[in-house]
Write a protein that holds these residues in place. Structure first.
Motif, PDB file in Angstrom:
ATOM      1  N   GLU A   1       0.836  -1.217   0.000  1.00  0.00           N
ATOM      2  CA  GLU A   1       0.000   0.000   0.000  1.00  0.00           C
ATOM      3  C   GLU A   1       0.865   1.260   0.000  1.00  0.00           C
ATOM      4  O   GLU A   1       0.539   2.242  -0.664  1.00  0.00           O
TER       5      GLU A   1
ATOM      6  N   ASN B   1      -8.564  -8.542  -5.242  1.00  0.00           N
ATOM      7  CA  ASN B   1      -7.764  -7.497  -4.596  1.00  0.00           C
ATOM      8  C   ASN B   1      -6.691  -6.940  -5.532  1.00  0.00           C
ATOM      9  O   ASN B   1      -6.535  -5.731  -5.664  1.00  0.00           O
TER      10      ASN B   1
ATOM     11  N   LYS C   1     -11.252  -0.183  -1.765  1.00  0.00           N
ATOM     12  CA  LYS C   1     -11.502  -1.242  -0.775  1.00  0.00           C
ATOM     13  C   LYS C   1     -12.969  -1.673  -0.736  1.00  0.00           C
ATOM     14  O   LYS C   1     -13.260  -2.867  -0.649  1.00  0.00           O
TER      15      LYS C   1
END
Ligand code: NAD
Length: 366
Positions: A152, A308, A318
């Motif tokens: 991330e 994902n 998300k």
């Protein structure tokens, strides 16, 4: 598909490359060899009808090259069906690196692997699988854009394993609804085999729901860690297949559903994250059906990870990842009901839907 031993005389007849028994309609196989870093990898591109072939890279100490080849062929084929049934515009691909991820994975080796991925110009996009981390994918990103599963902090969607586990949990709950009439897993006895990245996250969901969880792994240190974190028991026997249980969750490697295990299995449901759980797709899916065991097809319920990483290509967030992953519950129920209605195995029911989506796109493209 079986992992078959091919005799020398058979090879002469069927051809040593395209005649491989597990070489089922693959578009391309790439063998990557680099003397300096010791890299030996195989990239399998099964089908790109729906889009670029996306699938993780597995690093594993295979017994021999044939096992590595069989693994990548089986895994990449599975990815085609996984993306197809999940409704993603992706083809099926996968890579294996031959070696011990703990001792032989170096930054140089990962960068060289990235160069090979790059050389395919985006026909194959990689991500993590067994033996890989988001850190490894960040490294690969330095040499190619054709990688997902980035951390991330580097702008990616992060480790896919918790989402894979959540999707598997959804598939398990749908199977419970089908088999027991309720999707509440409280007090259900669940054996989780393999408590790595996905297995541990699945254990967390199960223990939050009050299931009676037994864990098994070949890594004893990990067993202690997970036992100390959640309210679960370590399975101390040597053959979990013969144990009384409601749900068996294979979360290690593939082919654990075979003649030997199915004969002994007392579970009412099989729902786990491992890829290619059926040693032989036809024979073992039929055996499970004959025994009345509800099998949630692996490529259907372990699709959270691909959902994902696909977010990195399609730029969804998300919330959409969770929505798509929760949809695994509905799709699983539909597949189980379709199998019952059509008197076929659940694996075949899922495969038929996935294949029909690929075939429809082929017709559109023609
Ligand atoms: P991992 O490497 O983190 O964990 C695998 C675990 O299985 C390890 O703890 C290992 O010690 C254990 N193990 C290996 N052989 C075993 C055996 N014979 N008995 C018991 N335990 C054994 O891998 P992971 O990322 O958790 O993936 C697990 C499975 O799920 C794999 O089959 C993988 O292909 C599949 N999968 C993973 C993802 C993902 O997002 N990570 C997505 C889809 C499918």
């Amino acid at each position: 598909m079986k992992t078959e031993v091919i005799l020398a005389e058979d090879l002469k007849k069927i051809g040593p490359v395209f005649g491989q028994l597990s070489f089922q309609d693959h578009e391309q196989i790439v063998f990557c060899n680099d003397k300096d870093t010791g890299l030996k990898a195989i990239i399998g591109i099964h089908d790109t009808t729906l889009g670029p072939a996306l699938g993780g890279t597995r690093m594993w100490q295979y017994n021999n090259e044939q096992d590595a080849l069989n693994d990548v062929l089986r895994l990449s084929r599975g990815m085609s069906f996984k993306s197809a049934i999940t409704g993603l515009n992706l083809g099926g691909g996968k890579a294996v690196i031959i070696g011990d991820a703990k001792t032989q994975k170096t930054p140089e080796l990962m960068l060289k692997f990235g160069e090979f991925v790059h050389s395919l110009g985006g026909r194959y996009i990689t991500a993590e699988d067994v033996g890989m981390t988001t850190g490894d994918m960040d490294l690969v990103r330095k040499v190619t854009p054709y990688v997902t599963g980035i951390s991330e902090q580097n702008g990616g969607a992060g480790n896919p394993s918790p989402i894979t586990a959540y999707g598997t949990f959804m598939g398990m709950k749908a199977s419970a609804k089908y088999a027991f009439g309720s999707d509440n897993l409280e007090n259900k006895v669940v054996y989780v085999q393999g408590i790595g990245n996905v297995g541990e996250a699945l254990v967390e969901h199960l223990s939050n729901e009050g299931a009676k969880v037994f864990i098994s792994d070949i890594n004893h240190e990990r067993l202690q860690q997970v036992r100390d974190t959640y309210s679960v028991e370590i399975y101390s026997g040597d053959n979990l297949y013969k144990e009384q249980m409601d749900i068996y969750a294979p979360c290690a490697l593939g082919a654990t559903l075979n003649d030997h295990s199915i004969e002994q299995l007392k579970a009412k449901i099989i729902a786990g994250a491992a890829n290619n759980q059926l040693a032989d797709e036809d024979t073992h899916a039929k055996m499970l059906r004959e025994k009345g065991i509800v099998y949630a097809p692996d490529f259907l319920i372990n699709a959270g990870g691909i959902i994902n990483v696909y977010a990195e290509l399609e730029n969804y967030g998300k919330q959409e990842i969770i929505r798509k992953t929760e949809n695994i519950y509905t799709t699983t129920l539909e597949i189980l009901q379709k199998a019952e209605k059509e008197d076929i195995t659940t694996h075949k029911a899922a495969l038929t839907i996935a294949q029909s989506r690929i075939d429809a796109r082929k017709i559109e493209k023609a």
